[in-house]
Enzyme design. Structure first.
Site: not given
Length: 462
Positions: A27-29, A31
């Site tokens: 995951h990113c910030v 998503r």
């Protein structure tokens, strides 16, 4: 009422085709980034309509589910309640094989996936360190802190340590991304920044077994260790294939370190350092040829890049610029973008009488202004009504053109939001603040006047 992250996590997994269809997850910030065996098995329409899901995007070789600020909790719930593995773990063992059609690559569609997998995990530490350095610049400029004081020395170490040992941080995440043993990657990276090696920077007559070695400074470097980890992933697979399992746990790490440390110093390091210098030179040349156009295009297209997640591709370029040129002249062009996005969402929030839209737009403004996280505003407001998106792109482009014309640069990594404005002023300078004001005021006024009305909500229903 507390949010049921477990239910949301299981709903998402079911609608991406079930656990058996998931190769890995990161995951990113904002998503969840799935790598799926077969994306056609995912029910994108149902997933897009799931409460708690903002948007679904298929890009960069990933099936991306935009969650927003709760992404960390949902990610943890997925891993805790399923057998799905985090990205990198599926290839961490010696016998692991990539799923058909999903082999990771540093080229093509997998590039953004690789970049986000390498840089995203330590962005929190990276941002914190950058902010400390930014505030130190501010405090010393205002005379609040003496550079000769030990307080400054300790705080500077807290801010600069991450950057100095950047290859070690990168080695762990790059090792996992490329399916290599991450702690072996760290051992190799540690050799690159070992004090006695650093002391040889630029020295003449350095050799390994009679082979000349061009000694360069690997502290704060980016490309060399990423390339080394990529080679490491391939080398370990080969070694595990031919070395008996009885002794592979001991011999594979031994041979990997003995081969890649000298190879890194002799070949990989100098070659990637040369490539990094070329990239920095080309970018600087393009900005010097026509600064307004280059700045306008970069800033105007930045919100579009966020939609597809390709903005991550500029992170290694920006860091490389700081390490080769001493400053970055790419990301400063986008300094006003977060504020422009927030302003457009704020205009929609204040102008609409629709309660549901207010509940979407309001939190997205706070997320963009305070947290510097713009995806909720981009997907939930700007893209939905289109005109605000066009306005933000054009106004941001004006700020970017000014930043390029007046050579706005930065020499450290800091997050861009309302809370960091003092550090932004200290690092980016006055023209950076001007670009922010233009983006915020321009986007708000134009969105209020021309970009949105509640009639657009009625048009959506038709």
């Amino acid at each position: 009422m507390a949010k049921d992250f477990k239910k949301l996590a299981l709903d998402i997994v079911a609608r991406v085709g079930g656990e058996e269809n998931v190769v890995s997850l990161t995951h990113c910030v904002t998503r969840l980034r799935f790598v799926l065996k077969d994306e056609s098995k995912a029910d994108t329409a149902a997933l897009s309509g799931t409460k708690g899901v903002i948007k679904v995007i298929q890009a960069g070789g990933q099936y991306q589910v935009v969650i927003g600020n709760d992404v960390g909790e949902v990610y943890d719930a997925v891993l805790a309640n399923t057998k799905i593995k985090a990205a990198g773990e599926e290839a961490a063992s010696s016998g692991a094989k990539a799923a058909p059609g999903k082999k990771k690559s540093i080229l093509g569609d997998g590039f953004v996936s690789v970049v986000s997998g390498i840089f995203m995990p330590f962005m929190g530490a990276f941002t914190a360190a950058g902010l400390i350095k930014g505030f130190l610049v501010l405090f010393t400029t205002l005379g609040w802190l003496d550079k000769e004081a030990t307080t400054y020395t300790i705080l500077y170490a807290a801010g600069d340590g991450v950057f100095y040992f950047l290859p070690v941080f990168l080695s762990y995440t790059a090792g996992k991304t490329f399916g290599a043993k991450p702690f072996v990657s760290m051992a190799i990276a540690s050799a690159l920044v070992y004090p006695n090696i650093v002391a040889l920077n630029g020295a003449e007559g350095v050799a390994f077994l009679g082979i000349p070695v061009q000694m360069i400074n690997y502290t704060s470097s980016v490309l060399p260790i990423i390339a080394i980890c990529f080679v490491q992933g391939q080398l370990e697979k080969l070694l595990y294939k031919y070395i008996p399992k009885l002794v592979s746990g001991m011999l594979v790490p031994l041979f990997t370190v003995l081969i890649l440390v000298p190879l890194g110093f002799i070949v990989i390091g100098p070659v990637t350092n040369f490539v990094g210098n070329i990239i920095a030179t080309v970018i600087t040349f393009l900005l010097e040829v026509c600064p307004p156009v280059a700045g306008f295009l970069m800033a105007a297209l930045w919100p579009v890049m966020i939609i597809f997640g390709v903005h991550w591709a500029f992170i290694p370029v920006a860091i490389n610029n700081m390490m080769t040129l001493g400053y970055d002249n790419i990301l400063p062009l986008t300094v006003g973008c977060n504020f422009g996005i927030a302003a457009a969402a704020l205009a929609v929030f204040l102008k609409t009488r629709n309660r549901d839209l207010k509940e979407t737009a309001g939190p997205s403004v706070i997320s963009a202004l305070i947290g510097g996280v713009t995806e909720p505003a981009v997907y939930g407001v700007l893209v939905r009504f289109k005109k605000p998106m066009v306005i933000v792109c054009l106004v941001n482009g004006i700020g970017g053109a000014l930043c390029a014309m007046f050579h706005v640069v930065r020499d450290t990594q800091i997050s861009v939001n309302l809370l960091t404005m003092p550090a932004i002023w200290a690092v980016y300078g006055s023209w950076g603040i001007v670009a922010i004001v233009i983006s915020f005021v321009g986007s708000f006024v134009l969105t209020w006047m021309f970009g949105f009305s509640d009639k657009m909500l009625e048009a959506e229903k038709q």
